[in-house]
Design a protein around this motif. Structure first.
Motif, PDB file in Angstrom:
ATOM      1  N   ILE A  87       4.609  82.162  80.615  1.00 23.56           N
ATOM      2  CA  ILE A  87       5.971  82.511  80.224  1.00 23.56           C
ATOM      3  C   ILE A  87       6.665  81.230  79.765  1.00 23.56           C
ATOM      4  N   PRO A  88       7.142  81.167  78.529  1.00 28.22           N
ATOM      5  CA  PRO A  88       7.772  79.928  78.048  1.00 28.22           C
ATOM      6  C   PRO A  88       8.991  79.554  78.881  1.00 28.22           C
ATOM      7  N   GLY A  89       9.040  78.311  79.290  1.00 26.42           N
ATOM      8  CA  GLY A  89      10.141  77.828  80.105  1.00 26.42           C
ATOM      9  C   GLY A  89      11.255  77.197  79.296  1.00 26.42           C
ATOM     10  N   TRP A  90      11.291  77.459  77.998  1.00 23.51           N
ATOM     11  CA  TRP A  90      12.332  76.908  77.138  1.00 23.51           C
ATOM     12  C   TRP A  90      12.801  78.017  76.174  1.00 23.51           C
ATOM     13  N   GLY A  91      13.839  77.737  75.460  1.00 25.83           N
ATOM     14  CA  GLY A  91      14.281  78.670  74.435  1.00 25.83           C
ATOM     15  C   GLY A  91      14.791  79.981  75.015  1.00 25.83           C
ATOM     16  N   THR A  92      14.599  81.059  74.238  1.00 24.67           N
ATOM     17  CA  THR A  92      15.158  82.373  74.593  1.00 24.67           C
ATOM     18  C   THR A  92      14.068  83.429  74.760  1.00 24.67           C
ATOM     19  N   PHE A  93      12.872  83.012  75.119  1.00 28.71           N
ATOM     20  CA  PHE A  93      11.726  83.912  75.140  1.00 28.71           C
ATOM     21  C   PHE A  93      11.826  85.038  76.168  1.00 28.71           C
ATOM     22  N   THR A  94      12.658  84.858  77.183  1.00 31.07           N
ATOM     23  CA  THR A  94      12.786  85.899  78.203  1.00 31.07           C
ATOM     24  C   THR A  94      14.050  86.739  78.007  1.00 31.07           C
ATOM     25  N   ASN A  95      14.759  86.520  76.900  1.00 36.31           N
ATOM     26  CA  ASN A  95      16.000  87.238  76.600  1.00 36.31           C
ATOM     27  C   ASN A  95      15.707  88.331  75.586  1.00 36.31           C
ATOM     28  N   LYS A  96      15.695  89.580  76.030  1.00 38.40           N
ATOM     29  CA  LYS A  96      15.319  90.685  75.148  1.00 38.40           C
ATOM     30  C   LYS A  96      16.293  90.855  73.986  1.00 38.40           C
ATOM     31  N   GLU A  97      17.577  90.653  74.233  1.00 40.70           N
ATOM     32  CA  GLU A  97      18.568  90.830  73.178  1.00 40.70           C
ATOM     33  C   GLU A  97      18.327  89.857  72.027  1.00 40.70           C
ATOM     34  N   VAL A  98      17.939  88.647  72.337  1.00 41.24           N
ATOM     35  CA  VAL A  98      17.738  87.622  71.312  1.00 41.24           C
ATOM     36  C   VAL A  98      16.342  87.700  70.713  1.00 41.24           C
ATOM     37  N   GLN A  99      15.338  87.990  71.542  1.00 41.02           N
ATOM     38  CA  GLN A  99      13.941  87.972  71.083  1.00 41.02           C
ATOM     39  C   GLN A  99      13.448  89.325  70.582  1.00 41.02           C
TER      40      GLN A  99
END
Length: 345
Positions: free
Chosen positions: A160-172
């Motif tokens: 799971i990427p620990g940077w950026g917005t990879f865990t944000n469904k609205e953005v990704q």
């Protein structure tokens, strides 16, 4: 020589390590500007990469710089608006994957590109590996016979990427399917010359990302983990053929990661990375092709194809139509998983 002026939208890792690093190798290219909403970040980014001009507003950039080419390296949510604006300013565009958040957006991006007679491509870089080229030629030559099952795998044990917005469904727009699986799906469809998809079914899970907080790619906040950590699906093709897709950010499997495609034909089978073809003869495995290492230069070759296409060469790119098709499949897989039903395309 009149150089093509290039602007970079987005000031993250992929912009710096992939797009800028490649553009610097081409004497036909003049990197003129970078755009990002954070002034201090885009200033540091431009200065670090020797880009003369930087902006927090893309409209100001288009007025001042009038670029010929634009690289879109923003989070997924902003691909649509940035691609549309670049196309409406008459620019040729390469956009990082996925094309957009929705199939509707991807279709509109395709329409606007055609309307403005601009090139729109996506950085599905795995399809540019020599392995893919070689295997596609073998498939066209009939070496595998009728390919009736394909297995697409884009799996990480705990990546799971620990940077950026990879865990944000609205953005990704989603998790591993839209981030990882989309790459191997594109490579598989490219080898098969984009067969017609009839329907999809899928199941997705959120079993690990909300419980852990650290993995091979750093730390994340489990309380804000809003995407699937795995998805499994079936893509039914015209003629009764089948693609099975498996993708994960986190899955308790043995390997650290798997990024590959397997093809099963009635004459032979194949693995994509590295390209290998094999079959059974009297109970013994016979090798028909055996590359020992997969091509590592995929990103560079993707960028090279885009620039060459902009310069008028007749080369393969991941075009707007193909991007739209892939976005439709990804959207349908998510819809199937959310609704618990088969989705027809």
């Amino acid at each position: 020589m009149t150089k093509k002026k290039v602007a970079i939208i987005g000031a993250g890792q992929v912009a710096e390590k992939v797009h800028i690093s490649y553009y610097r190798t081409r004497e036909e290219i003049d990197l003129v500007a970078a755009v990002s909403p954070n002034f201090e970040r885009v200033k540091a980014f431009a200065e670090r990469n020797g880009i003369p001009n930087y902006y927090t507003n893309e409209d100001d950039m288009y007025i001042a710089e009038k670029p010929d080419i634009v690289s879109i390296c923003t989070p997924n949510k902003f691909h649509y608006e940035n691609v549309i604006k670049a196309l409406e300013n008459g620019c040729d565009v390469i956009c990082e994957k996925p094309p957009a958040i929705s199939a509707e957006e991807a279709h509109e991006m395709k329409r606007v590109a055609e309307k403005n007679n601009c090139l729109l491509t996506y950085d599905f870089h795995h399809r540019f590996a020599d392995d893919v080229k070689i295997l596609k030629e073998k498939v066209l030559d009939g070496v595998l016979g009728d390919i009736y099952v394909v297995k697409v795998k884009a799996l990480r044990r705990c990546g799971i990427p620990g940077w950026g917005t990879f865990t944000n469904k609205e953005v990704q727009g989603g998790g591993p399917l839209i981030d990882l699986g989309i790459h191997m799906l594109d490579a598989a469809l490219h080898v098969m010359d984009f067969p017609k998809v009839e329907s999809v079914t899928a199941k997705m899970f959120q079993k690990i990302g909300t419980k852990k907080s650290y993995g091979t790619l750093g730390e994340w906040n489990p309380d804000k983990f809003g995407v699937e950590d795995s998805l499994f699906g079936f893509i039914e093709l015209e003629g009764g053929r089948l693609i099975q897709i498996e993708t994960s950010f986190a899955l308790n499997m043995k390997e650290t990661s798997i990024m590959n495609v397997e093809f099963y034909g009635d004459q032979a089978g194949a693995t994509l990375f590295p390209a290998q073809i094999y079959k059974d003869e009297k109970g013994e495995l016979v090798s028909l092709l055996n590359r020992e290492e997969a091509d590592p230069e995929r990103h560079q070759k993707s960028m090279a194809a885009f620039v060459d296409k902009c310069l008028g060469e007749d080369v393969m790119v991941a075009n707007a139509e193909q991007g739209y098709i892939i976005q439709k499949i990804v959207e349908a897989l998510y819809q199937s998983a959310e609704k618990g039903e088969r989705i027809s395309l």
